[in-house]
Write a protein that holds these residues in place. Structure first.
Motif, PDB file in Angstrom:
ATOM      1  N   ILE A   1     -10.969 -39.444  19.525  1.00  0.00           N
ATOM      2  CA  ILE A   1     -10.360 -38.870  20.724  1.00  0.00           C
ATOM      3  C   ILE A   1     -10.662 -39.771  21.910  1.00  0.00           C
ATOM      4  O   ILE A   1     -11.804 -40.198  22.101  1.00  0.00           O
ATOM      5  CB  ILE A   1     -10.831 -37.424  20.989  1.00  0.00           C
ATOM      6  N   ALA A   2      -9.618 -40.093  22.673  1.00  0.00           N
ATOM      7  CA  ALA A   2      -9.732 -40.954  23.848  1.00  0.00           C
ATOM      8  C   ALA A   2      -9.392 -40.131  25.086  1.00  0.00           C
ATOM      9  O   ALA A   2      -8.310 -39.534  25.162  1.00  0.00           O
ATOM     10  CB  ALA A   2      -8.779 -42.145  23.723  1.00  0.00           C
ATOM     11  N   LEU A   3     -10.313 -40.098  26.046  1.00  0.00           N
ATOM     12  CA  LEU A   3     -10.153 -39.311  27.267  1.00  0.00           C
ATOM     13  C   LEU A   3      -9.859 -40.247  28.427  1.00  0.00           C
ATOM     14  O   LEU A   3     -10.636 -41.154  28.716  1.00  0.00           O
ATOM     15  CB  LEU A   3     -11.429 -38.509  27.539  1.00  0.00           C
ATOM     16  N   SER A   4      -8.753 -40.019  29.116  1.00  0.00           N
ATOM     17  CA  SER A   4      -8.312 -40.927  30.180  1.00  0.00           C
ATOM     18  C   SER A   4      -8.955 -40.583  31.514  1.00  0.00           C
ATOM     19  O   SER A   4      -9.662 -39.580  31.657  1.00  0.00           O
ATOM     20  CB  SER A   4      -6.789 -40.862  30.332  1.00  0.00           C
ATOM     21  N   GLY A   5      -8.650 -41.422  32.508  1.00  0.00           N
ATOM     22  CA  GLY A   5      -9.031 -41.129  33.884  1.00  0.00           C
ATOM     23  C   GLY A   5      -8.111 -40.069  34.470  1.00  0.00           C
ATOM     24  O   GLY A   5      -7.161 -39.613  33.842  1.00  0.00           O
ATOM     25  N   GLY A   6      -8.402 -39.677  35.732  1.00  0.00           N
ATOM     26  CA  GLY A   6      -7.552 -38.672  36.366  1.00  0.00           C
ATOM     27  C   GLY A   6      -8.234 -37.866  37.453  1.00  0.00           C
ATOM     28  O   GLY A   6      -7.695 -36.875  37.929  1.00  0.00           O
ATOM     29  N   GLY A   7      -9.451 -38.265  37.875  1.00  0.00           N
ATOM     30  CA  GLY A   7     -10.111 -37.571  38.968  1.00  0.00           C
ATOM     31  C   GLY A   7     -10.328 -36.095  38.667  1.00  0.00           C
ATOM     32  O   GLY A   7     -10.815 -35.717  37.600  1.00  0.00           O
ATOM     33  N   ALA A   8      -9.927 -35.248  39.616  1.00  0.00           N
ATOM     34  CA  ALA A   8     -10.118 -33.801  39.466  1.00  0.00           C
ATOM     35  C   ALA A   8      -9.369 -33.258  38.259  1.00  0.00           C
ATOM     36  O   ALA A   8      -9.739 -32.214  37.707  1.00  0.00           O
ATOM     37  CB  ALA A   8      -9.660 -33.084  40.731  1.00  0.00           C
ATOM     38  N   ASN A   9      -8.326 -33.961  37.821  1.00  0.00           N
ATOM     39  CA  ASN A   9      -7.564 -33.509  36.659  1.00  0.00           C
ATOM     40  C   ASN A   9      -8.335 -33.657  35.349  1.00  0.00           C
ATOM     41  O   ASN A   9      -7.828 -33.271  34.293  1.00  0.00           O
ATOM     42  CB  ASN A   9      -6.236 -34.264  36.563  1.00  0.00           C
ATOM     43  N   GLY A  10      -9.544 -34.205  35.413  1.00  0.00           N
ATOM     44  CA  GLY A  10     -10.412 -34.196  34.252  1.00  0.00           C
ATOM     45  C   GLY A  10     -10.698 -32.785  33.773  1.00  0.00           C
ATOM     46  O   GLY A  10     -11.075 -32.574  32.611  1.00  0.00           O
TER      47      GLY A  10
ATOM     48  N   LEU B   1     -17.034 -39.185  32.061  1.00  0.00           N
ATOM     49  CA  LEU B   1     -17.976 -38.121  32.400  1.00  0.00           C
ATOM     50  C   LEU B   1     -17.917 -36.998  31.372  1.00  0.00           C
ATOM     51  O   LEU B   1     -18.931 -36.369  31.056  1.00  0.00           O
ATOM     52  CB  LEU B   1     -17.663 -37.573  33.796  1.00  0.00           C
ATOM     53  N   ALA B   2     -16.719 -36.737  30.841  1.00  0.00           N
ATOM     54  CA  ALA B   2     -16.561 -35.673  29.852  1.00  0.00           C
ATOM     55  C   ALA B   2     -16.983 -36.105  28.459  1.00  0.00           C
ATOM     56  O   ALA B   2     -17.375 -35.270  27.626  1.00  0.00           O
ATOM     57  CB  ALA B   2     -15.104 -35.201  29.824  1.00  0.00           C
ATOM     58  N   ALA B   3     -16.904 -37.404  28.177  1.00  0.00           N
ATOM     59  CA  ALA B   3     -17.064 -37.908  26.809  1.00  0.00           C
ATOM     60  C   ALA B   3     -18.378 -37.502  26.127  1.00  0.00           C
ATOM     61  O   ALA B   3     -18.355 -37.106  24.951  1.00  0.00           O
ATOM     62  CB  ALA B   3     -16.897 -39.420  26.790  1.00  0.00           C
ATOM     63  N   PRO B   4     -19.533 -37.581  26.789  1.00  0.00           N
ATOM     64  CA  PRO B   4     -20.768 -37.193  26.081  1.00  0.00           C
ATOM     65  C   PRO B   4     -20.773 -35.735  25.629  1.00  0.00           C
ATOM     66  O   PRO B   4     -21.276 -35.415  24.544  1.00  0.00           O
ATOM     67  CB  PRO B   4     -21.868 -37.461  27.116  1.00  0.00           C
ATOM     68  N   PHE B   5     -20.213 -34.843  26.450  1.00  0.00           N
ATOM     69  CA  PHE B   5     -20.145 -33.427  26.074  1.00  0.00           C
ATOM     70  C   PHE B   5     -19.250 -33.244  24.844  1.00  0.00           C
ATOM     71  O   PHE B   5     -19.594 -32.499  23.915  1.00  0.00           O
ATOM     72  CB  PHE B   5     -19.584 -32.600  27.234  1.00  0.00           C
ATOM     73  N   VAL B   6     -18.095 -33.921  24.855  1.00  0.00           N
ATOM     74  CA  VAL B   6     -17.166 -33.818  23.732  1.00  0.00           C
ATOM     75  C   VAL B   6     -17.809 -34.391  22.470  1.00  0.00           C
ATOM     76  O   VAL B   6     -17.686 -33.833  21.375  1.00  0.00           O
ATOM     77  CB  VAL B   6     -15.848 -34.546  24.060  1.00  0.00           C
ATOM     78  N   PHE B   7     -18.517 -35.500  22.631  1.00  0.00           N
ATOM     79  CA  PHE B   7     -19.184 -36.166  21.508  1.00  0.00           C
ATOM     80  C   PHE B   7     -20.200 -35.247  20.843  1.00  0.00           C
ATOM     81  O   PHE B   7     -20.344 -35.239  19.621  1.00  0.00           O
ATOM     82  CB  PHE B   7     -19.865 -37.432  22.031  1.00  0.00           C
ATOM     83  N   LEU B   8     -20.901 -34.454  21.650  1.00  0.00           N
ATOM     84  CA  LEU B   8     -21.977 -33.613  21.122  1.00  0.00           C
ATOM     85  C   LEU B   8     -21.482 -32.298  20.542  1.00  0.00           C
ATOM     86  O   LEU B   8     -22.272 -31.535  19.974  1.00  0.00           O
ATOM     87  CB  LEU B   8     -23.024 -33.361  22.206  1.00  0.00           C
ATOM     88  N   GLY B   9     -20.198 -32.011  20.666  1.00  0.00           N
ATOM     89  CA  GLY B   9     -19.616 -30.909  19.935  1.00  0.00           C
ATOM     90  C   GLY B   9     -19.575 -29.578  20.669  1.00  0.00           C
ATOM     91  O   GLY B   9     -19.967 -29.468  21.838  1.00  0.00           O
ATOM     92  N   PRO B  10     -19.094 -28.539  19.994  1.00  0.00           N
ATOM     93  CA  PRO B  10     -18.847 -27.244  20.627  1.00  0.00           C
ATOM     94  C   PRO B  10     -20.054 -26.615  21.314  1.00  0.00           C
ATOM     95  O   PRO B  10     -19.885 -25.837  22.257  1.00  0.00           O
ATOM     96  CB  PRO B  10     -18.371 -26.383  19.437  1.00  0.00           C
TER      97      PRO B  10
END
Length: 378
Positions: A78-87, A117-126
């Motif tokens: 899964i690849a998470l893009s940029g987007g500021g507040a739209n993250g 910024l979101a990637a580590p949370f996603v990586f560590l799972g639910p």
């Protein structure tokens, strides 16, 4: 880095540049030979250029040697893009996907800018979903755009970098570092992109390799990379990373990874590769665009800043669509599944610079609803 975010920032920065053209920050001098051989102090082999074919081959070998697949039996990136507040869109989508019971076990997670910024949370799972949600809609992000006032005429950021750094430090701690290191030891990959302005190259950081080192220095570098990836040039100060090459010690200047790469599904050097079906057999690539991915018509006022910002918007939009097309073509040639999720064109509430809690909650709720139903994916 989102398109709308860059439009507004360019207008603000353009005005500031008229006042600060003569202001500059002194830096240590170093040459290309030192930079080419450089690595962060105490952290060799934790990063590579997106154009580095040898590094891409090492990734292919690592994946080919067998990244352990989760219970779903698939290799998922899964690849998470940029987007500021739209993250907040990605945060909601991930939480909704978990609630649907259909969320894959991601073997590779990559992030750029707000996606970093979101990637580590996603990586560590639910188990980390609630903390991911808190990071985006808990209210702390409302203070990110703190003006430096007249100080903006000196230095390289219109906004203070302190709130962004505080946001990262409050959510990225020793517990997260230890869990990332544990997942890295299993063979999974957490990758974050920055832009090295001196070298004019996108740089991909293996965050698990940093976490594996452990200790205060690893935590500091882990945080620095995340801050750098989200530091929009001209808006926030760049992040200086102390490095060493050929005996010389100097500071590299890193900024928003979205300058070079709107997202990183595969290193650019791999886009034209063929005959990798064995390595990626059964693979599924998922790209989350924290914004809209289609051109948007608007009548442009005939004035300097509007023309500049609209032109930059066109460049970044074209870059996003070209990167999607290149990854889609790779997937098609090699028998991979390829899916893209983006904010729907008919949604009016997406503003990458609106860090108001209510606005981010609305974007989060949109992502969560689309994640629950599966309607997000194209």
């Amino acid at each position: 880095m989102g398109l709308g975010l860059m439009r507004t920032v360019t207008a603000v920065v353009g005005a500031a540049l008229l006042l600060s053209a003569c202001a500059s920050g002194a830096r240590s001098d170093f040459g290309l030979s030192e930079r080419e051989a450089a690595s962060p102090l105490g952290f060799p082999h934790v990063r590579f250029s997106v154009e580095d074919e040898a590094a891409a081959q090492r990734i292919e070998q690592q994946l080919g040697d067998g990244v352990p697949k989760g219970p779903d039996g698939h290799f998922d990136l899964i690849a998470l893009s940029g987007g500021g507040a739209n993250g907040a869109f990605a945060a909601g989508l991930i939480n909704g996907w978990t609630a649907s019971g259909k969320r894959p076990d991601f073997e590779v997670v990559t992030g750029v800018s707000t996606g970093a910024l979101a990637a580590p949370f996603v990586f560590l799972g639910p188990r980390w979903d609630a903390r991911l949600k808190e990071a985006y809609v808990g209210g702390q992000a409302t203070g990110l755009l703190k003006s430096r006032g007249l100080n903006a005429m000196v230095g390289s950021g219109v906004f203070s970098g302190a709130p962004l750094r505080q946001l990262v430090e409050s959510h990225v701690d020793e517990v997260m570092l230890a869990e990332v290191a544990a997942e890295h030891a299993k063979g999974r990959l957490l990758l974050v992109a920055t832009t090295d302005l001196d070298a004019q190259r996108g740089v991909i950081w293996n965050m698990g390799a940093i976490a594996e080192r452990g200790g205060p220095e690893a935590l500091e570098l882990f945080r620095e990379v995340l801050v750098a990836s989200a530091s929009i040039p001209g808006a926030f100060p760049p992040v200086m990373i102390r490095s060493q090459g050929q005996g010389a010690v100097f500071e590299e200047m890193h900024v928003d990874g979205g300058v070079m790469n709107p997202f990183v599904a595969l290193p650019q050097i791999m886009w034209n590769w063929d005959d990798v079906a064995g390595v990626f057999e059964g693979a599924r690539l998922h790209v989350v665009v924290n914004g809209k991915d289609a051109p948007r018509f608007a009548v442009t006022r005939d004035a300097g800043i509007p023309v500049l910002t609209r032109s930059l918007d066109a460049v970044l939009g074209g870059q996003l669509r070209a990167t999607i097309a290149a990854n889609r073509a790779f997937a098609s040639r090699n028998g991979l599944e390829f899916h893209v999720a983006a904010i729907p064109e008919d949604f009016d509430g997406a503003n990458s610079l609106d860090f108001n809690q209510a606005a981010m909650q609305a974007v989060y709720d949109l992502g969560e609803a689309l994640g629950r139903t599966g309607e997000a994916w194209k």
